[in-house]
Design a protein around this motif. Structure first.
Motif, PDB file in Angstrom:
ATOM      1  N   VAL A  57       0.842  -1.183   0.000  1.00  0.00           N
ATOM      2  CA  VAL A  57       0.000   0.000   0.000  1.00  0.00           C
ATOM      3  C   VAL A  57       0.881   1.238   0.000  1.00  0.00           C
ATOM      4  O   VAL A  57       1.838   1.340   0.768  1.00  0.00           O
ATOM      5  CB  VAL A  57      -0.943   0.012   1.223  1.00  0.00           C
ATOM      6  CG1 VAL A  57      -1.739   1.302   1.288  1.00  0.00           C
ATOM      7  CG2 VAL A  57      -1.870  -1.188   1.183  1.00  0.00           C
ATOM      8  N   VAL A  58       0.577   2.157  -0.896  1.00  0.00           N
ATOM      9  CA  VAL A  58       1.276   3.434  -0.973  1.00  0.00           C
ATOM     10  C   VAL A  58       0.295   4.498  -0.505  1.00  0.00           C
ATOM     11  O   VAL A  58      -0.771   4.673  -1.097  1.00  0.00           O
ATOM     12  CB  VAL A  58       1.752   3.735  -2.415  1.00  0.00           C
ATOM     13  CG1 VAL A  58       2.352   5.120  -2.507  1.00  0.00           C
ATOM     14  CG2 VAL A  58       2.737   2.675  -2.876  1.00  0.00           C
ATOM     15  N   GLU A  59       0.665   5.188   0.585  1.00  0.00           N
ATOM     16  CA  GLU A  59      -0.202   6.248   1.094  1.00  0.00           C
ATOM     17  C   GLU A  59      -0.014   7.489   0.237  1.00  0.00           C
ATOM     18  O   GLU A  59       1.098   7.823  -0.159  1.00  0.00           O
ATOM     19  CB  GLU A  59       0.122   6.534   2.553  1.00  0.00           C
ATOM     20  CG  GLU A  59      -0.232   5.371   3.463  1.00  0.00           C
ATOM     21  CD  GLU A  59      -0.043   5.695   4.934  1.00  0.00           C
ATOM     22  OE1 GLU A  59       0.007   6.896   5.292  1.00  0.00           O
ATOM     23  OE2 GLU A  59       0.062   4.737   5.711  1.00  0.00           O
ATOM     24  N   GLN A  60      -1.147   8.146  -0.052  1.00  0.00           N
ATOM     25  CA  GLN A  60      -1.121   9.340  -0.888  1.00  0.00           C
ATOM     26  C   GLN A  60      -1.841  10.487  -0.173  1.00  0.00           C
ATOM     27  O   GLN A  60      -2.754  10.255   0.589  1.00  0.00           O
ATOM     28  CB  GLN A  60      -1.804   9.079  -2.235  1.00  0.00           C
ATOM     29  CG  GLN A  60      -1.170   7.948  -3.010  1.00  0.00           C
ATOM     30  CD  GLN A  60      -1.780   7.819  -4.378  1.00  0.00           C
ATOM     31  OE1 GLN A  60      -1.151   8.189  -5.342  1.00  0.00           O
ATOM     32  NE2 GLN A  60      -3.001   7.321  -4.465  1.00  0.00           N
ATOM     33  N   VAL A  61      -1.416  11.693  -0.463  1.00  0.00           N
ATOM     34  CA  VAL A  61      -2.056  12.873   0.084  1.00  0.00           C
ATOM     35  C   VAL A  61      -3.127  13.336  -0.900  1.00  0.00           C
ATOM     36  O   VAL A  61      -2.882  13.383  -2.108  1.00  0.00           O
ATOM     37  CB  VAL A  61      -1.011  13.993   0.310  1.00  0.00           C
ATOM     38  CG1 VAL A  61      -1.673  15.256   0.827  1.00  0.00           C
ATOM     39  CG2 VAL A  61       0.076  13.512   1.251  1.00  0.00           C
ATOM     40  N   ARG A  62      -4.304  13.638  -0.392  1.00  0.00           N
ATOM     41  CA  ARG A  62      -5.432  14.126  -1.199  1.00  0.00           C
ATOM     42  C   ARG A  62      -5.950  13.109  -2.209  1.00  0.00           C
ATOM     43  O   ARG A  62      -6.655  13.462  -3.136  1.00  0.00           O
ATOM     44  CB  ARG A  62      -5.083  15.426  -1.911  1.00  0.00           C
ATOM     45  CG  ARG A  62      -4.828  16.568  -0.972  1.00  0.00           C
ATOM     46  CD  ARG A  62      -4.700  17.873  -1.755  1.00  0.00           C
ATOM     47  NE  ARG A  62      -3.979  18.823  -0.941  1.00  0.00           N
ATOM     48  CZ  ARG A  62      -2.849  19.406  -1.291  1.00  0.00           C
ATOM     49  NH1 ARG A  62      -2.306  19.161  -2.452  1.00  0.00           N
ATOM     50  NH2 ARG A  62      -2.263  20.245  -0.475  1.00  0.00           N
ATOM     51  N   ARG A  63      -5.551  11.893  -2.082  1.00  0.00           N
ATOM     52  CA  ARG A  63      -6.048  10.807  -2.931  1.00  0.00           C
ATOM     53  C   ARG A  63      -6.156   9.559  -2.073  1.00  0.00           C
ATOM     54  O   ARG A  63      -5.448   9.415  -1.085  1.00  0.00           O
ATOM     55  CB  ARG A  63      -5.072  10.500  -4.072  1.00  0.00           C
ATOM     56  CG  ARG A  63      -4.979  11.535  -5.124  1.00  0.00           C
ATOM     57  CD  ARG A  63      -4.100  10.998  -6.212  1.00  0.00           C
ATOM     58  NE  ARG A  63      -3.787  12.005  -7.192  1.00  0.00           N
ATOM     59  CZ  ARG A  63      -3.040  11.799  -8.230  1.00  0.00           C
ATOM     60  NH1 ARG A  63      -2.498  10.626  -8.435  1.00  0.00           N
ATOM     61  NH2 ARG A  63      -2.806  12.757  -9.091  1.00  0.00           N
ATOM     62  N   PRO A  64      -6.994   8.636  -2.516  1.00  0.00           N
ATOM     63  CA  PRO A  64      -7.041   7.369  -1.765  1.00  0.00           C
ATOM     64  C   PRO A  64      -5.700   6.637  -1.876  1.00  0.00           C
ATOM     65  O   PRO A  64      -4.969   6.800  -2.863  1.00  0.00           O
ATOM     66  CB  PRO A  64      -8.140   6.573  -2.478  1.00  0.00           C
ATOM     67  CG  PRO A  64      -8.878   7.549  -3.327  1.00  0.00           C
ATOM     68  CD  PRO A  64      -7.953   8.692  -3.595  1.00  0.00           C
ATOM     69  N   ASN A  65      -5.383   5.881  -0.855  1.00  0.00           N
ATOM     70  CA  ASN A  65      -4.177   5.059  -0.920  1.00  0.00           C
ATOM     71  C   ASN A  65      -4.292   4.094  -2.090  1.00  0.00           C
ATOM     72  O   ASN A  65      -5.389   3.735  -2.509  1.00  0.00           O
ATOM     73  CB  ASN A  65      -3.980   4.283   0.381  1.00  0.00           C
ATOM     74  CG  ASN A  65      -3.700   5.199   1.548  1.00  0.00           C
ATOM     75  OD1 ASN A  65      -3.322   6.356   1.367  1.00  0.00           O
ATOM     76  ND2 ASN A  65      -3.895   4.700   2.745  1.00  0.00           N
TER      77      ASN A  65
END
Length: 191
Positions: A57-65
């Protein structure tokens, strides 16, 4: 060949999200394998369960992971075994347009010409995309230089097949349209 082999072949380029794989299928694998995003995501889940790929899992800012996938050793082994196995049979063409063309003399030439014209435009669009991809892969190099120096040549070779296929579709479509137009003109003149 199953979708999983096409997915594993695409993952040889490196890890990728399901979204990027689906988008990449249009650019890289679409010249020899078609899939809907839904089929792709289902297959990714099965492949992960089978241990052929792994996801993180790659965490993203302002978007779903997002989940990104990569081949496991088991996936690489399965792909190596698959690539060493001879194909089961030659490709068979199943094309509804060819059935319609076969029946063109029954008087539905306008509808068949419209379908051929649509196929011609689709092939021209694909050819343009494939040629842009070829230019990106070559990156200013001559093809011989690419073949000598590239780490992987398989994607380029499959791209060449896709280019040849679309070029032939365009040639055939133009010929068919010319023949049907000439027959229609002759028939109209005889009336």
């Amino acid at each position: 060949m199953g979708l999983r082999h096409a997915v594993m072949a695409a993952l040889l380029e490196g890890e990728s999200s399901g979204y990027d794989l689906a988008k990449g299928f249009d650019a890289s694998v679409a010249n020899f394998w078609a899939s809907t995003p839904q089929q792709l995501y289902r297959e990714l889940d099965r492949m992960e369960s089978d241990g052929l790929i792994t996801a993180r899992v790659v965490e993203q800012v302002r978007r779903p992971n997002k989940r990104v996938f990569s081949l496991t050793e088991a996936g690489l082994t399965a792909l190596t075994v698959y690539s060493a196995t001879p194909p089961s049979r030659p490709t068979a063409i199943r094309d509804e347009l060819m059935v319609k063309v076969q029946c063109v003399d029954l008087g539905e030439a306008d509808a068949v010409r419209a379908a051929i014209t649509e196929r011609l435009h689709l092939a021209a669009g694909k050819l343009t995309r494939y040629e842009r991809l070829r230019d990106r892969l070559l990156n200013g190099r001559h093809e011989d230089e690419f073949f000598a120096d590239a780490e992987r040549v398989g994607p380029y070779l499959t791209l060449l097949r896709g280019i040849a296929f679309e070029q032939e579709t365009i040639r055939w479509s133009e010929t068919a349209l010319h023949v049907l137009a000439a027959r229609t003109s002759r028939r109209d003149a005889d009336r």
